[in-house]
Design a protein around this motif. Structure first.
Motif: not given
Ligand SMILES: NC(=O)c1ccc[n+]([C@@H]2O[C@H](COP(=O)([O-])OP(=O)(O)OC[C@H]3O[C@@H](n4cnc5c(N)ncnc54)[C@H](OP(=O)(O)O)[C@@H]3O)[C@@H](O)[C@H]2O)c1
Length: 343
Positions: A1-11, A32-37, A59-63, A96-100
């Motif tokens: 990530m960090g390349d200007g891509a839109r970061s999307v988390l899917v639970t 840039a998609v991140t999935a959680t399971s 910790a990986r999700l703290d961004r 909640r802590p992941l939401i700005s």
């Protein structure tokens, strides 16, 4: 990530909906998609393991997240209030802590979150058909308190995708299909002309991806994906399901199964069920108890009011039943004895 891509988390990426959403987002340019399971074993290999609400977030999700598509939930209609709250409300609180302030939360709810009153404001379980609805209403109230923009998407019953019926998991309608295949559904207690609103998972996946990738519109009205007054009747939906299963059986030289009779709930409970109970096996009695949770949904007289209309779902129900049969060939091939008791 960090390349200007839109970061999307899917639970909930192992689930029916989450799988479809994560699948669609992967490989999209600029995303840039991140999935959680919860269950990494059955999840896509790149999914981050996390039992939301049950353990500290990795910790990986703290961004910073541009978008979170929250599909993780427990969809059982038979939970205790404590289980339902833990599964469907505490999980939202844990995000909640992941939401700005600029994180767009796309929250998947249910078309029936309004319960018996038709709005989500009540915290009284008596205002809902079951604890699932009550907890989804609680989740909807909670997402409105989060800092960022929120889009609530409300689908009704979800089935596999249109092209081939693919579904990552079988719940809802599939409980009935499984019961019919096993010969444990003598009768469906339903108003014969009640509408059963069903949406293909790919229609919902498209809507969620489209919503996730465009800027939030600032509106607060939930998005209702449904057939509304063009949804199939219970009878038509059950027939489509049986058609799909029977076509699969015919290809293998297995005889057709007959659709269960549709009997209005009142007649079923007053006249048929008391007589039938004592003639049924323990398994059949259990199935009847299990199907009881469908009754309120199979007796709805007022159609849903869609904001995004879905039509032509009968073919998809057929394809979904055939896909289920492909994945459950032993059960789909059973030759149960025909029912006689309730005739
Ligand atoms: N299915 C329907 O007919 C239907 C209808 C209307 C609305 N909805 C809504 O649509 C959304 C998606 O439902 P679905 O049908 O995809 O459900 P599903 O197939 O049961 O999948 C639920 C997903 O959530 C995960 N999950 C549940 N609790 C979790 C937790 N505490 N922490 C982390 N992950 C958790 C599950 O993980 P595991 O793999 O570990 O179980 C699974 O990945 C839900 O919000 C549901 O309320 C569903």
């Amino acid at each position: 990530m960090g390349d200007g891509a839109r970061s999307v988390l899917v639970t909930g990426a192992t689930g029916l909906v989450g799988f479809e959403v994560a699948d669609r987002l992967r490989g999209r340019p600029g995303v840039a998609v991140t999935a959680t399971s919860r269950r990494p074993g059955t999840a896509p290999p790149d999914a981050v393991p996390w039992t939301i609400g049950g353990e500290p977030r990795p910790a990986r999700l703290d961004r910073h997240w541009d978008v979170i598509v929250h599909t993780a939930a427990d969809v059982r209609w038979t939970m205790t209030p404590e289980q339902a709250h833990r599964a469907n409300v505490a999980t939202v609180a844990a995000l909640r802590p992941l939401i700005s302030a600029d994180t767009h939360l796309v929250h998947v709810s249910t078309a029936y979150a309004g319960g018996l009153r038709g709005d989500v404001s009540s915290d009284d379980p008596a205002d809902y058909r079951n604890t699932y609805e009550w907890s989804k209403a609680g989740a909807e109230r909670l997402v409105r308190e989060l800092p960022g923009p929120v889009t609530v998407v409300r689908p009704p019953l979800i089935v596999g995708r249109r092209a081939d019926g693919r579904a990552a998991r079988f719940a809802g309608m599939y409980t009935i299909l499984r019961g019919i295949a096993a010969g444990s559904v003598p009768v469906l207690a339903a108003e014969p002309d009640a509408l059963v609103d069903v949406v293909p998972v790919d229609d919902l996946g498209d809507l969620l991806v489209e919503t996730a990738l465009r800027p939030p519109d600032g509106g607060t009205a939930p998005v209702v994906l449904a057939g509304g007054d063009r949804a199939p009747s219970v009878r038509a939906a059950v027939e489509a399901m049986l058609d799909g299963l029977n076509a699969w059986r015919a290809e293998r030289g297995i005889e057709r199964l007959v659709a269960p009779r549709v009997v209005p709930p009142e007649s079923w409970h007053r006249f048929f069920l008391p007589f039938a109970r004592e003639h049924l096996t323990a398994r059949q009695n259990r199935m009847i108890d299990l199907l009881r949770v469908f009754e309120p949904y199979f007796s709805l007289t007022g159609p849903l009011v869609p904001t995004r209309r879905v039509t032509g779902v009968e073919d998809c129900v057929r394809a979904s039943a055939a896909y289920w049969a492909d994945r459950n060939p032993r059960l789909a091939s059973l030759r149960p004895r025909p029912w006689r008791g309730a005739d």
